[in-house]
Design an enzyme around this catalytic site. Structure first.
Site, PDB file in Angstrom:
ATOM      1  CG  MET A 284      -1.880  -1.178   1.258  1.00  0.00           C
ATOM      2  SD  MET A 284      -2.887  -1.238   2.752  1.00  0.00           S
ATOM      3  CE  MET A 284      -3.960   0.182   2.508  1.00  0.00           C
ATOM      4  CG  HIS A 285       0.661   3.285   2.521  1.00  0.00           C
ATOM      5  ND1 HIS A 285      -0.657   3.605   2.745  1.00  0.00           N
ATOM      6  CD2 HIS A 285       1.014   2.394   3.490  1.00  0.00           C
ATOM      7  CE1 HIS A 285      -1.083   2.951   3.820  1.00  0.00           C
ATOM      8  NE2 HIS A 285      -0.092   2.210   4.273  1.00  0.00           N
TER       9      HIS A 285
ATOM     10  CG  ASP B 143      -0.370  -5.218   2.051  1.00  0.00           C
ATOM     11  OD1 ASP B 143      -1.079  -4.356   2.605  1.00  0.00           O
ATOM     12  OD2 ASP B 143       0.880  -5.204   2.086  1.00  0.00           O
TER      13      ASP B 143
END
Length: 307
Positions: free
Chosen positions: A82-83, A241
């Site tokens: 992520m991110h 995830d």
């Protein structure tokens, strides 16, 4: 003839493809690894081209191991780290390596965002304080330190959504992954106009959003030729995830909690409402299930340190 569902995970250390039947039984999997770069202390970067090349290799190997023909792939799901910040120009070309979730260069940008927006307002509009791992401070870092790159930005994507773009030619994200950008209204499950205006980030840069189970795009002819997947196969929104593995572990209702020791360490709890920890000590994100949220306690280095 068995129909398969294909899962693709864009992880921190590799891309994994898994072929499952409708009952959830795994028939084959394959992983292609890649490194990440640390050009300076506290930095972490990967080039999205490495994800795509590894995805092609993993998908083809998993299909070969299962003896699966293209026509047997009924649908594709995506998950992954992520991110991360993936910047594309107007032609869809990657402008710089992805600044990853575990990159810690943006402390000054986080402080500036908090001062500009206000801590209480951040919790109100995004459900979370702004942290160095999140996406928005990475955008501001590029604006301040790489203005030539920033001037050419046309699209901002998260890692798994870049793979969706390569698979389909379409720009989409979904609510669980968008929750970790500091640009998303977690309670209302939509991009935050308040945050975009406060940080002077154009809304047109962001992809359209769906809920995680929605089939948002289909495999393109070009991607089919590269991966061996069938043209037109649906690609669902997928999930970040942590939300994806929570689904797999059955953490789908209140009262159930999981503990994960992956590259990072996570304690994850499902919620029937958007609950924000008053001091921002827990992440408040949308779950991959419509009308569900989750809270997480996260440390960035767990099994990654052990390895």
């Amino acid at each position: 003839m068995t129909d398969y569902l294909l899962g693709i995970d864009i992880g921190t250390t590799g891309s994994k493809a898994i072929l499952m039947d409708a009952a959830g039984r795994v028939h084959a999997s394959a992983t292609s690894e890649y490194p990440f770069a640390t050009p300076r202390p506290l930095w972490a970067e990967q080039h999205p081209a490495a994800w795509w090349e590894a995805t092609i290799a993993s998908v083809r190997e998993a299909m070969a191991r299962a003896g699966a023909a293209p026509a047997q792939i009924a649908g594709v799901g995506l998950t992954g780290q992520m991110h991360g910040l993936v910047l594309l120009d107007q032609a869809g070309r990657v402008l710089r390596p992805c600044i990853m979730w575990n990159d810690q260069r943006t402390a000054a940008q986080c402080a500036a965002i908090t001062e500009r927006v206000g801590f209480e307002s951040l919790l109100q509009h995004t459900g979370n304080p702004v942290l160095p791992g999140f996406t928005a401070p990475k955008i501001l870092w590029v604006r301040e330190h790489e203005p030539d790159v920033y001037q050419r930005v046309a699209h901002v994507l998260l890692p798994k959504d870049y793979i969706r773009y390569r698979l389909t030619g379409q720009l989409f994200s979904e609510v669980s992954d968008a929750s970790g950008t500091s640009l998303f209204d977690v309670g209302r499950r939509r991009w935050s106009t308040h945050m975009l205006e406060a940080l002077e980030i154009p809304a047109r840069w962001l992809p359209a959003l769906t809920e995680s189970p929605i089939a948002s795009a289909r495999i393109s002819q070009g991607a089919a030729a590269e991966t061996g997947l069938p043209v037109g196969a649906p690609v669902v929104g997928g999930a970040g995830d942590q939300a994806a593995q929570a689904i797999g572990a059955g953490i789908i209702q209140e009262g159930l909690v999981s503990v994960t020791l992956g590259t990072s360490g996570v304690v994850f709890a499902t919620s029937d409402a958007c609950r924000v920890e008053p001091q921002g000590r827990l992440h408040a994100f949308c779950h991959a299930l419509p009308d569900k949220w989750h809270m997480m306690g996260v440390m960035l280095s767990a099994a990654g340190s052990f390895r």
